[in-house]
Scaffold this motif. Structure first.
Motif: not given
Lengths: 112, 110
Positions: B33, B35, B37, B41-43, B45, B58, B92, B99, B101-103, B106
């Motif tokens: 997946f 994402y 961010q 804000q929130s993540l 998809l 999406e 990300l 579950y 995530f990558g780091s 930015r």
């Protein structure tokens, strides 16, 4: 539309106290809910998953509850420590797709 | 759980250019997946990438802007194309296994 709400204001507590974070959702019937920790400049780290048929889940000092009637999840950190200071994200998912819908997160500050 | 290596960790890019972000997983995974961010804000998809098929995007995200490759079960790339300052975000990747995530990458577009 589907919506997840977390308190946008930072939660500031004294070391040793219990931190309680809230996640509310609307227009959604999630199969499960997850909580993540995110530190600045890092990706989210998975903490706990709770399914819709579970009321409570615990892991060490962490406890999560899931109330499908109230459409709410509570995330508790007992005996909080300064190292617990981070942003905590909740996320809802449906088993069929594994896609997650995230809240915007709540920043927790634990004072020594 | 899986371990993800994501790079670059950060970049500053000129508007109109493209950036490709890579994610390498230490084990074979079916779904990856991507994402976004945005600041404060929130993540959100962007898309789901399965090996051997086109990525599923999406609402609000299109392949021309965010082309994704998934050449095998351990690797995926996301390209942010024809960048504008509005694309400045953290990107990300994630897998279901653990579950994880990558780091994050930015991205700042100037």
């Amino acid at each position: 539309s589907q919506k997840i709400e977390q308190n946008s204001e930072a939660l500031n507590i004294q070391e040793g106290k219990t931190a309680t974070l809230t996640c509310n959702y609307t227009n959604y019937s999630p199969a499960y809910l997850q909580w993540y920790r995110q530190d600045p400049g890092r990706g989210p780290v998975f903490l706990l998953l709770i399914r819709e048929n579970e009321k409570e889940k615990r892991k060490e000092r962490l406890k999560v509850t899931f109330d499908t009637t109230l459409k709410q999840s509570l995330f508790h950190i007992t005996a909080s420590q300064p190292a617990d200071s981070a942003t905590y994200l909740c996320a809802f998912g449906m088993d069929s797709s594994y896609k997650l819908i995230f809240g915007s997160g709540t920043r927790l500050l634990v004072r020594p | 759980s899986a371990v993800i290596s994501q790079k670059p960790s950060r970049d500053i890019c000129q508007r109109g250019t493209s950036l490709t972000i890579q994610c390498q997983v230490d084990s074979q995974v079916t779904m990856m997946f991507w994402y976004r961010q945005q600041p404060g804000q929130s993540l959100t998809l962007i898309a789901t990438a399965n090996q051997g098929s086109e990525a599923t995007y999406e609402s609000g995200f299109v392949i021309d802007k965010f082309p994704i490759s998934r050449p095998n079960l351990t690797f995926s790339t996301l390209t942010v194309s024809n960048m504008s300052p509005e694309d400045s975000s953290i990107y990300l990747c994630s897998v279901v296994e653990g579950y994880t995530f990558g780091s994050g990458t930015r991205l700042t577009v100037v």
